[in-house]
Structure formats: structure tokens, C-alpha cells
Design a protein around this motif. Structure first.
Motif, short mmCIF file in Angstrom:
data_model
loop_
_atom_site.label_atom_id
_atom_site.label_comp_id
_atom_site.label_asym_id
_atom_site.label_seq_id
_atom_site.Cartn_x
_atom_site.Cartn_y
_atom_site.Cartn_z
N ASP A 133 16.75 -1.83 -1.61
CA ASP A 133 15.39 -1.96 -1.11
C ASP A 133 15.02 -3.43 -1.23
O ASP A 133 14.90 -3.96 -2.32
CB ASP A 133 14.42 -1.14 -1.95
CG ASP A 133 14.37 0.31 -1.52
OD1 ASP A 133 14.82 0.58 -0.40
OD2 ASP A 133 13.89 1.14 -2.30
N SER A 154 9.48 -3.70 3.09
CA SER A 154 9.99 -2.48 3.72
C SER A 154 10.14 -2.64 5.23
O SER A 154 9.51 -3.49 5.84
CB SER A 154 9.06 -1.30 3.42
OG SER A 154 7.85 -1.45 4.12
N ARG A 208 1.35 -0.02 2.57
CA ARG A 208 0.67 0.95 1.67
C ARG A 208 0.98 2.39 2.08
O ARG A 208 1.22 3.23 1.22
CB ARG A 208 -0.85 0.71 1.70
CG ARG A 208 -1.28 -0.66 1.23
CD ARG A 208 -1.01 -0.91 -0.21
NE ARG A 208 -1.84 0.01 -0.98
CZ ARG A 208 -1.83 0.09 -2.29
NH1 ARG A 208 -1.04 -0.67 -2.99
NH2 ARG A 208 -2.59 0.94 -2.91
N ARG A 265 4.64 3.19 1.18
CA ARG A 265 4.78 3.39 -0.27
C ARG A 265 4.16 4.71 -0.70
O ARG A 265 4.74 5.43 -1.52
CB ARG A 265 4.11 2.24 -1.02
CG ARG A 265 4.34 2.31 -2.52
CD ARG A 265 3.71 1.16 -3.31
NE ARG A 265 4.07 -0.13 -2.76
CZ ARG A 265 3.17 -1.07 -2.47
NH1 ARG A 265 1.88 -0.85 -2.66
NH2 ARG A 265 3.55 -2.23 -1.98
N ALA A 266 3.01 5.06 -0.14
CA ALA A 266 2.37 6.34 -0.49
C ALA A 266 3.25 7.52 -0.08
O ALA A 266 3.36 8.50 -0.81
CB ALA A 266 0.99 6.44 0.18
N ARG A 270 6.57 7.50 0.27
CA ARG A 270 7.78 7.52 -0.57
C ARG A 270 7.49 8.00 -1.98
O ARG A 270 8.32 8.66 -2.60
CB ARG A 270 8.42 6.14 -0.61
CG ARG A 270 9.28 5.83 0.58
CD ARG A 270 10.05 4.54 0.39
NE ARG A 270 9.18 3.39 0.18
CZ ARG A 270 8.59 2.71 1.16
NH1 ARG A 270 8.77 3.06 2.40
NH2 ARG A 270 7.82 1.68 0.90
N ASP A 271 6.32 7.65 -2.52
CA ASP A 271 6.00 7.97 -3.91
C ASP A 271 5.17 9.24 -4.06
O ASP A 271 4.66 9.52 -5.14
CB ASP A 271 5.24 6.80 -4.55
CG ASP A 271 6.07 5.54 -4.60
OD1 ASP A 271 7.31 5.65 -4.51
OD2 ASP A 271 5.49 4.45 -4.73
N MET A 272 5.03 10.01 -2.99
CA MET A 272 4.20 11.21 -3.02
C MET A 272 4.81 12.24 -3.99
O MET A 272 5.99 12.56 -3.89
CB MET A 272 4.11 11.82 -1.63
CG MET A 272 3.22 13.02 -1.57
SD MET A 272 3.07 13.80 0.08
CE MET A 272 3.94 12.78 1.18
N PRO A 273 4.02 12.73 -4.94
CA PRO A 273 4.56 13.75 -5.84
C PRO A 273 4.77 15.07 -5.10
O PRO A 273 3.96 15.47 -4.27
CB PRO A 273 3.47 13.88 -6.92
CG PRO A 273 2.23 13.40 -6.26
CD PRO A 273 2.64 12.39 -5.23
#
Length: 180
Positions: free
Chosen positions: A47, A51, A101, A104-105, A107-110
Motif C-alpha cells: 500500500d 491510494s 476518506r 479508507r472508510a 476498507r476499514d468498515m467493521p
């Protein structure tokens, strides 16, 4: 008269270049969104500092923003082309930030963990096919909100339509149940 035709050709050429840059940005974005996990270009585990979505958002907004400013100004001189470039950058920076943003949101979503056999224990369900004392019947149990059928064993016979709960997951497709 020849001078006016040259000016129109210059404006059209500048706009065309900006539009091509914008189209390349959109193409990279489509590739990143649709084929990012399928087609790894370069090292798949690397990475970089920026991105692909950010680069694509910047290039797309820069190209289309520059084309708009170029057409509005009728860029005839290098100074006007520089203003068109500045307009493209002015559109591209916030677009790249938003793309970064959002990427990233996403990719990092729970997310919930994948259900395993251990999640079956204690689940409630319904007998679909009667469960005999010495064989298998069928039960329908909700797993992660989805109804799933399992082969079922029990210590005593259970008729169809009875409510059950899972005591043990015998395998990925069979469970041991008791009446509820």
C-alpha cells in the motif's frame, strides 16, 4: 480570419487534453473499484502513500475541472492555460481528499465475523422433517439471520413442526438438537 480559427483550434486542443486526463482518471477509478482485488498491478501487498482511488479522483477532477475553466476562459495564452491548470487543481484537491476518506472508510468498515460451527450452539429452529431416535431428520435454524437447513439427531424422537435449539454442532451440515 485565420487567427480566429487558430484560437479555436488551440482552445479545443487544450480542452481535449484536459478531457483525456479526466477520462483516464475515471478509467483508473473504475479499474480500482471493480478490479482492484482481482487484478493486482505491481506488488499486491504494497500500500503506497496514496491510494489508487485518491489518484483517480485527483486526475478525474483535475481533467474535467481544467477543461471547464479552459472553455470558460477561452485559453489563448500560456497564462490562461496556467489559470485553467489552477482551476483543475482547485477542483482536484478536495475531490482527492473525499475519495481518500471514502476509500479508507470502505476498507476499514467493521463487519460481523463469518459464522462457524460454534455459532450454531444455542440457535433456535424448527423441525422440518421428523427426527427419529436412531437416525437423522431435518431442522431449519437461523444462522446470522439466514434460515439454513441441517441434518439433525436427537436423544428422543421429535415431530415435525416442533421448536428446537441446537445442543451441539456435529459437523458443518448436522447438529444435535433438543426440544425447546
Amino acid at each position: 480570419m485565420l487567427r480566429a480559427v487558430d484560437t479555436v483550434r488551440d482552445v479545443a486542443t487544450g480542452t481535449l487534453i484536459f478531457l483525456i486526463v479526466g477520462a483516464i482518471g475515471v478509467a483508473v477509478l473504475v479499474l480500482a473499484l471493480l478490479g482492484g482485488e482481482l487484478l493486482h498491478f505491481g506488488q499486491p501487498d504494497f500500500d503506497g502513500p496514496v491510494s489508487t482511488e485518491t489518484v483517480a479522483g485527483f486526475a478525474g477532477a483535475f481533467g474535467f475541472g481544467g477543461a471547464i475553466v479552459n472553455e470558460l476562459l477561452g485559453a489563448r495564452t500560456p497564462g490562461m492555460v496556467a489559470l485553467a491548470v489552477a482551476g483543475g487543481v482547485l477542483a482536484a484537491v478536495p475531490t482527492a481528499w473525499v475519495a481518500s476518506r471514502l476509500g479508507r472508510a470502505a476498507r476499514d468498515m467493521p463487519t460481523d465475523p463469518t459464522p462457524t460451527r460454534a455459532h450454531l450452539v444455542g440457535a433456535l429452529g424448527l423441525v422440518v422433517t421428523p427426527v427419529p431416535a436412531d437416525g437423522y431428520g431435518e431442522v431449519r435454524v437461523r444462522v446470522a439471520g439466514t434460515p439454513v437447513k441441517f441434518n439433525a439427531r436427537a436423544d428422543r424422537p421429535i415431530p415435525a413442526g416442533a421448536q428446537i435449539f441446537v445442543v451441539e454442532a456435529l459437523s458443518d451440515t448436522s447438529v444435535h438438537v433438543e426440544t425447546y
